[in-house]
Design an enzyme around this catalytic site. Sequence first.
Site: not given
Ligand code: IMP
Length: 171
Positions: A41, A95-96, A99, A127, A148-149, A155, A161
């Site tokens: 991402g 990182e993108d 979450d 987020k 969800f973006v 993606d 993407r």
């Molecule tokens: P975390 O471990 O829950 O913080 O997950 C992070 C990963 O979940 C990110 O690197 C993204 O790949 C994916 N992700 C979380 N939220 C979104 C979203 O809104 N759109 C797309 N990918 C997301």
Amino acid sequence: MSSIDTLIDADTIARRVKELGAQITADHAGRDLVLVPVLNGSFVFAADLARAIELPLAIDFFGCRSYEGTASSGVVQTTLDLSHPIQGKHVIVVEDIVDTGLTMTYMLENLRTRRPASVQLASLLSKPARRKVDVAIDYLGFEIEDVFVVGYGLDFDEHYRNVPYLGVLRS
Ligand code: IMP
């Protein structure tokens, strides 16, 4: 393709990424700097951020995937490891989006065992409403609501993407 409502347009992203690049440039002058983009991402953000940093730097990719079980904790799997040691280097993970924070917690702990001089995190998005574990973000692009973006590297099911801005899928 479903249509997308713009959340953050391309010009706004470009301005913010330039600001982050300038901050990193000021903070890391004279250091042995390595950017570690987390695939897949962050590839678009990392490409723009790297070009906004006016310092010599290395780029080494890391891949990981987070699986959510029925319990509140996720399991994170490494899909691609760094190709060079980071001992003694100043590392910025790129990182993108943060979450739940589970992926970054795993990743930062993993990198710290390799004895870098420092590890910081640059994330395009955060987020906070979804957080399960606290993660300190040193360079943050934008804080967003619990939506969800897609786009700018992010993606939905491997699509969108290449969309040049950040948006929300219209249902
Ligand atoms: P975390 O471990 O829950 O913080 O997950 C992070 C990963 O979940 C990110 O690197 C993204 O790949 C994916 N992700 C979380 N939220 C979104 C979203 O809104 N759109 C797309 N990918 C997301």
